[in-house]
Design a protein around this motif. Structure first.
Motif, PDB file in Angstrom:
ATOM      1  N   CYS A   1     -11.513  -7.664  -3.016  1.00  0.00           N
ATOM      2  CA  CYS A   1     -11.811  -7.041  -4.313  1.00  0.00           C
ATOM      3  C   CYS A   1     -10.531  -6.572  -4.996  1.00  0.00           C
ATOM      4  N   THR A   2      -9.655  -5.937  -4.239  1.00  0.00           N
ATOM      5  CA  THR A   2      -8.404  -5.437  -4.799  1.00  0.00           C
ATOM      6  C   THR A   2      -7.530  -6.580  -5.304  1.00  0.00           C
TER       7      THR A   2
ATOM      8  N   ALA B   1      -6.187  -7.365  -9.016  1.00  0.00           N
ATOM      9  CA  ALA B   1      -4.751  -7.540  -9.265  1.00  0.00           C
ATOM     10  C   ALA B   1      -4.470  -8.853  -9.990  1.00  0.00           C
TER      11      ALA B   1
ATOM     12  N   VAL C   1      -4.179   1.436 -13.714  1.00  0.00           N
ATOM     13  CA  VAL C   1      -5.574   1.004 -13.545  1.00  0.00           C
ATOM     14  C   VAL C   1      -6.375   1.257 -14.823  1.00  0.00           C
TER      15      VAL C   1
ATOM     16  N   SER D   1      -7.348   0.305   0.101  1.00  0.00           N
ATOM     17  CA  SER D   1      -7.634  -1.021   0.668  1.00  0.00           C
ATOM     18  C   SER D   1      -6.358  -1.726   1.086  1.00  0.00           C
ATOM     19  N   GLU D   2      -5.259  -1.483   0.377  1.00  0.00           N
ATOM     20  CA  GLU D   2      -3.994  -2.099   0.769  1.00  0.00           C
ATOM     21  C   GLU D   2      -3.385  -1.399   1.978  1.00  0.00           C
TER      22      GLU D   2
ATOM     23  N   PHE E   1     -10.678   4.186  -8.805  1.00  0.00           N
ATOM     24  CA  PHE E   1     -10.302   2.789  -8.576  1.00  0.00           C
ATOM     25  C   PHE E   1      -8.864   2.664  -8.074  1.00  0.00           C
TER      26      PHE E   1
ATOM     27  N   GLY F   1      -8.072   0.983  -4.528  1.00  0.00           N
ATOM     28  CA  GLY F   1      -7.126  -0.120  -4.441  1.00  0.00           C
ATOM     29  C   GLY F   1      -5.991   0.183  -3.478  1.00  0.00           C
TER      30      GLY F   1
ATOM     31  N   LEU G   1     -12.697  -5.313   1.069  1.00  0.00           N
ATOM     32  CA  LEU G   1     -11.963  -4.379   0.214  1.00  0.00           C
ATOM     33  C   LEU G   1     -10.675  -5.015  -0.317  1.00  0.00           C
ATOM     34  N   ILE G   2      -9.966  -5.711   0.561  1.00  0.00           N
ATOM     35  CA  ILE G   2      -8.730  -6.377   0.153  1.00  0.00           C
ATOM     36  C   ILE G   2      -9.023  -7.477  -0.865  1.00  0.00           C
TER      37      ILE G   2
ATOM     38  N   GLY H   1       0.806  -1.220   0.000  1.00  0.00           N
ATOM     39  CA  GLY H   1       0.000   0.000   0.000  1.00  0.00           C
ATOM     40  C   GLY H   1       0.834   1.262   0.000  1.00  0.00           C
TER      41      GLY H   1
END
Length: 163
Positions: A110-111, A115, A66, A87-88, A80, A84, A107-108, A38
């Motif tokens: 989804c990210t 990825a 992205v 969330s990290e 986005f 992302g 959230l993680i 992150g």
């Protein structure tokens, strides 16, 4: 209030030692996400000064990355990229300390799915491995929460005493 209680209250394992092992994994993964993954693309107090990022600022290269995924990501790449990176960095901290673990895990998750399928797909398995590892940890904690060794456990005990 019921939804907050439901999202916050973790499941606990039969033996405290199992919760401790999962807490160690949760803490290590959360801190790796926050301090390394992150912070390399999102301004946090510990982000390397060479990044030249203000607090909660996204690295300039990340929205371009992205946008290259196409589709909805190309329509709102800054949003986005920010989500992302957030969330990290922030989600990683929340995961590490077991605070709103299910929300952070969602959230993680989804990210990491983005990825894996939008950035790393077609590269080697080794290239996908970090995102896959974080994905599995987030899926586990999305379902079970923080266990008894997280802030959610303490908060849920407080919420139960109020009801």
């Amino acid at each position: 209030m019921k939804i907050i209680t439901l999202l916050t209250t973790p499941f606990t394992q039969k033996h405290w030692f199992a919760d401790l092992l999962f807490a160690i994994i949760r803490f290590i993964c959360g801190m790796l996400l926050a301090l390394d993954f992150g912070a390399s693309k999102f301004g946090m107090p510990w982000t390397d000064e060479l990044q030249h990022l203000d607090l909660f600022e996204v690295a300039a290269w990340f929205p371009e990355d992205v946008a290259s995924y196409g589709g909805i990501f190309a329509v709102a790449p800054i949003f986005f990229a920010w989500m992302g990176a957030f969330s990290e960095a922030v989600g990683g901290l929340l995961l590490a300390f077991g605070l709103q673990t299910r929300l952070a895990s969602f959230l993680i998750m989804c990210t990491m799915l983005v990825a894996i399928f939008m950035q790393k797909w077609g590269q080697s398995t080794w290239a996908m491995l970090p995102a896959m590892g974080f994905l599995w940890v987030s899926i586990y904690h999305l379902y079970l929460g923080s266990g008894r060794f997280g802030l959610d456990y303490l908060i849920s005990k407080t919420l139960k005493h109020k009801n």
